[in-house]
Scaffold this motif. Sequence first.
Motif, PDB file in Angstrom:
ATOM      1  N   ILE B 791       0.857  -1.085   0.127  1.00 37.93           N
ATOM      2  CA  ILE B 791       0.141  -0.167   0.102  1.00 37.93           C
ATOM      3  C   ILE B 791       0.729   1.269   0.086  1.00 37.93           C
ATOM      4  CG2 ILE B 791      -1.715   1.335   1.532  1.00 37.93           C
ATOM      5  CD1 ILE B 791      -2.658  -1.437   2.634  1.00 37.93           C
ATOM      6  N   ARG B 794       2.229   1.905  -3.415  1.00 39.99           N
ATOM      7  CA  ARG B 794       1.250   2.330  -4.282  1.00 39.99           C
ATOM      8  C   ARG B 794       1.193   3.727  -4.075  1.00 39.99           C
ATOM      9  NH1 ARG B 794      -3.236  -1.271  -6.698  1.00 39.99           N
ATOM     10  NH2 ARG B 794      -2.264  -3.333  -6.654  1.00 39.99           N
ATOM     11  N   ALA B 799      -0.779   6.924  -5.923  1.00 36.38           N
ATOM     12  CA  ALA B 799      -2.249   6.692  -5.607  1.00 36.38           C
ATOM     13  C   ALA B 799      -2.587   7.650  -4.789  1.00 36.38           C
ATOM     14  CB  ALA B 799      -2.130   5.259  -5.514  1.00 36.38           C
ATOM     15  N   ALA B 803      -8.101   6.223  -3.941  1.00 34.50           N
ATOM     16  CA  ALA B 803      -7.917   5.167  -4.731  1.00 34.50           C
ATOM     17  C   ALA B 803      -7.815   4.001  -4.042  1.00 34.50           C
ATOM     18  CB  ALA B 803      -7.036   5.641  -5.779  1.00 34.50           C
ATOM     19  N   VAL B 804      -6.615   3.922  -3.045  1.00 28.60           N
ATOM     20  CA  VAL B 804      -6.323   2.824  -2.207  1.00 28.60           C
ATOM     21  C   VAL B 804      -7.480   2.371  -1.659  1.00 28.60           C
ATOM     22  CG1 VAL B 804      -4.862   2.148  -0.366  1.00 28.60           C
ATOM     23  CG2 VAL B 804      -3.959   3.515  -2.167  1.00 28.60           C
ATOM     24  N   ARG B 806     -10.634   2.375  -2.330  1.00 24.44           N
ATOM     25  CA  ARG B 806     -11.467   1.831  -3.371  1.00 24.44           C
ATOM     26  C   ARG B 806     -11.103   0.346  -3.489  1.00 24.44           C
ATOM     27  NH1 ARG B 806     -11.881   5.292  -7.599  1.00 24.44           N
ATOM     28  NH2 ARG B 806     -12.601   6.741  -6.256  1.00 24.44           N
ATOM     29  N   TRP B 807      -9.772   0.688  -3.967  1.00 28.62           N
ATOM     30  CA  TRP B 807      -9.142  -0.936  -4.437  1.00 28.62           C
ATOM     31  C   TRP B 807      -9.292  -1.748  -3.526  1.00 28.62           C
ATOM     32  CZ3 TRP B 807      -3.844  -1.806  -2.391  1.00 28.62           C
ATOM     33  CH2 TRP B 807      -3.410  -3.167  -2.609  1.00 28.62           C
ATOM     34  N   LEU B 808      -8.976  -1.647  -2.255  1.00 34.87           N
ATOM     35  CA  LEU B 808      -9.164  -2.636  -1.080  1.00 34.87           C
ATOM     36  C   LEU B 808     -10.487  -2.870  -0.745  1.00 34.87           C
ATOM     37  CD1 LEU B 808      -6.592  -1.115   1.522  1.00 34.87           C
ATOM     38  CD2 LEU B 808      -6.306  -3.300   0.263  1.00 34.87           C
ATOM     39  N   THR B 810     -12.888  -2.860  -2.664  1.00 36.97           N
ATOM     40  CA  THR B 810     -13.595  -3.554  -3.971  1.00 36.97           C
ATOM     41  C   THR B 810     -13.207  -5.112  -3.649  1.00 36.97           C
ATOM     42  OG1 THR B 810     -13.306  -1.713  -5.187  1.00 36.97           O
ATOM     43  CG2 THR B 810     -13.680  -3.695  -6.449  1.00 36.97           C
ATOM     44  N   HIS B 811     -11.817  -5.215  -3.239  1.00 35.72           N
ATOM     45  CA  HIS B 811     -11.302  -6.639  -3.125  1.00 35.72           C
ATOM     46  C   HIS B 811     -12.013  -7.392  -2.006  1.00 35.72           C
ATOM     47  CE1 HIS B 811      -8.447  -9.978  -2.651  1.00 35.72           C
ATOM     48  NE2 HIS B 811      -8.253  -9.721  -1.379  1.00 35.72           N
ATOM     49  N   THR B 872      -5.116   3.075   4.985  1.00 37.83           N
ATOM     50  CA  THR B 872      -4.750   4.140   4.007  1.00 37.83           C
ATOM     51  C   THR B 872      -4.328   5.272   4.874  1.00 37.83           C
ATOM     52  OG1 THR B 872      -6.967   4.989   4.288  1.00 37.83           O
ATOM     53  CG2 THR B 872      -6.679   3.193   2.532  1.00 37.83           C
TER      54      THR B 872
END
Lengths: 115, 881
Positions: B791, B794, B799, B803-804, B806-808, B810-811, B872
């Motif tokens: 993280i 990124r 990033a 964005a981070v 959202r990425w996490l 979503t996963h 984050t």
Amino acid sequence: MSDGRTDVLQGTLALMILTTLDTLGPQHGYGIARRIEQVSGDILRLNQGTLYPALVKLEQQGWIRARWGVSENNRRARFYSLTPRGRRQLTAETRRWERVSTVVARFLRPREQAQ
Amino acid sequence: VSRWRARAVRLVEWLRRDRVDADTDAEIQAHVDHLTDEFVRRGLDRDAARRAALLEFGGVERAREAVRDRRGLRPLDTLVRDVRHAARLLAATPAFSAAAILTLAIGIGANAAIFSLVDGVLLRPLPYHDPAALVAVRELLPPSASEPGADRRIVVAPANLADYRKARAASGLAGYMPVTRSFSGAATPERLVGEAVTPEYFAVLGVAPLHGRTLQSSDAASDARVVVVSHAFWRERFGGRADAIGATLRLDDEAFEIAGVMPATFQGVSQARGSAPVIFWQPLAFPPDVLANRKDHEVAVVARLAPGATVEQLASELGATAAGFGPDAGGIGVTVDGLREDIARDVKPLLLLLLAAVGLVLLLACVNVASLLIVRSIGRRREIAIRLALGATRLRIAAQLLTQSVVLAGCGAMAGLALAVLLKRSLLAVTPADIPRLDAVAMDGRVLLFTIAITAVTAVVFGILPAIQVTRSGPRDALATTGRVVAGTWASRARTGLMIAEIALSTVLLIGAALMIRSLTALNAVPLGFDASGVLTAIVRLPDSRYATPVARLQFFDAAAQSLARLPGAEAVAFGNRLPLRGGWTSGFLLEPEGGLPGAADASAGFQSVSPEYFDLYRIRLLRGRSIAPADRDGAPAVALVNEEFARQFLGGGDPIGRRLRRGPKAPSIEIVGVVSDIRRYSRTMPIDPEVYLPAAQTSLYPLRLEQVAVRFSGDALARANELRAAIWSVDPDQPVASVSTLDEVLALQQGTRRFQTFLFNVFAALALVLAVVGIYGVVAYAVGQRRPEIALRMALGASGTAVLRWLLTHWLGIVSVGAAGGIVAALLLGRLVQGLLFEISPADPLAFVAATTVFGVAALAACFVAVRAATKIDPASVLK
């Protein structure tokens, strides 16, 4: 073994202990160890420490029983004696041992003759 | 034999192992001392002799170990050591231990509590001699064409009982009927619950009286006024004195002689079925007209199987007997069930479902604790790797880890049992009284055994994964990682798998709870057709000895109604034979022709005799014609009202006004003068029946026995119960006023089981939701923590935090969806298990599924969000340094 003496075979130690107690009556561990060494002359080497697990096993099987007493050296020691079950076991074991040794001897004799 | 002997000896040795070890040490010491003496004798000085002796002996420590190996039980030593070790480890991490133990305590405690209920109701033997040989015998009506699924079981016709007694597969058949009688020996008149029983009853149950005798054939034959009373009643009324035998008991103004007292453990069979405690047993004899009519079903039958006979043998023997009755019996059959199964039949599916649901909660608790343990064991990998490298076997280490699980589960179980003891009282408080045998529910050895069993299973279930995981990695891998501990992919996969399972399990429970809520809502949405609020009702069963005629009873109720109407706040008073929600009375009738539909001749409808205020009080609407008026008395033309359903069923929807009906060919002809709206007389779940309402004052018309009164109060009706009793007693102080309750209470009682299952499912679902949220948070927070370097990288590469995030998210929400989807599929597959417990709701009800999934989704999103957000907020520079 390096010094020419043979280690006590597994299983024969029990027979020796039972015979000793049968011959000498109640004995402590030291007495049993000495007797086995005396009888065997210098042929058998008994690691005296190994005597105790064997005694425990015989006691657990109910063939010998132990009592605290005072030795001839005036020391407290545990005296082992044969139980009636132990006596029966001794008879059975002796017979079995004789049979086995006869058979083994039969196998060994021809080879000795051939030499 | 000697091997077992040796084992027993070793166990004894183990138990007194301190003493045995001391003996061994002393003995070996004595041996060395003897050897030393010997060497001294040979001329060595004491120190040299001692050294020589030790050499000759050949390793004191080794001998001691060898003896210890032979003596006692090595595995037990290991176990004790492991348990101590585990306890120390748990004490060293109090936060982890508290979380795990609390989680397990909830799971195990809830299971113990529900099991105590299931055990008391379903499993515990009945309090009779050899209860396994007791069976319930019922007759079976022929299958109905209109309702193929309907319950055809019915009580037995006394006329058939004598024939059934010939069955060789039964050693005895006894009939029993619940009765109530008023008893005026107390401060206020009471209704006592009793059983009228045939003489075989006590012999079939195999219970001898504590004092006196039980009932005999001569009692029934001579219609003797004798009773056997319960132990509780004897203690309460006669102080447990022996002179109670032969004493007189006044029941319904009749003198009964007490013939015997039953032991405290004994209870009437109808009591085991969930009704009130049975106080007395009176002889049951059947009048000749009943004994002549094979269609008059009225007696419940309990039988004892003959030694060696089976339920099936008795059923086929009785079935053959019934088949021989011919058309007189109306084509009935016979069914035989074990008495315990028969008693628990209605509640069994519910209880088993509750057990399954609470089992899911425990499984969830296990999953959570397993997940916690995996994280913890990652921290212990180095330690374990070192031990593996030093030669410890994997089995040994796995056993040690499992011991820790067992210790953890044991602590959880103890806390859980304490919880269960607390829960039991609350559980019984919310358990509806119509569930049978609640008095047999207890926290005792049986519950303890069950708890120990589930605790052992629990320990293995949550302990096995972490144990496998720790021991499967080689020492080299673990030792190679220096500094930062990196979780193996296996561990993170296992935890993700556990999380998915957890989500699926709790989704299933949430959907179950949502279905129950939907069902209860649907049930409450069913209109009763009358206004039940604020109505207080009571039952006064007037004995023939004082109120022999219908007119005498009418006068009593008229006087009582006037007295009740004078109570402050009383808005309306009505009386009748049966009031809404308090039973009904059905009779056959003939509709006089005039275009009457064919087939109406053997029609039947509810016949209720009501006072004129009845319709106003219950706010039942008059749709056509006129209502019952005070002038509709004896001597005036016979009139009746009918409901809409009556018109629909018997007149094809035509106008009933002016039509006439009679109860039998010789009964008076009655003119229908009005139509009222339909009501659900029995309950929200029962269908609407055709009804005929007759004026209570036309006693000669149709002497329905008046016994119920209702008062509508403004304000809290329940608080007026004592005033209601006093008003009735002002008319006759000797009459018991029974079942004083508001209609709201009656409705609540009727829905008791549904409320109960809904309540418990909600509790379980709430527990599941909490466990799942905690579990999701734990897994996500840990996994995100593991990925901090990634993280940070990124973020360092540009990033944004959003964005981070959202990425996490979503996963992880992807994983949550997989679990939830699994739960939805499982709930659909399991649906038919709950079908029988739902009212007019499909087990695949979309609204329930959507609601449950939404609730779960929001909770899971929150858990993931909180867990991810922390990650984050990191400073990339400090992490990557």
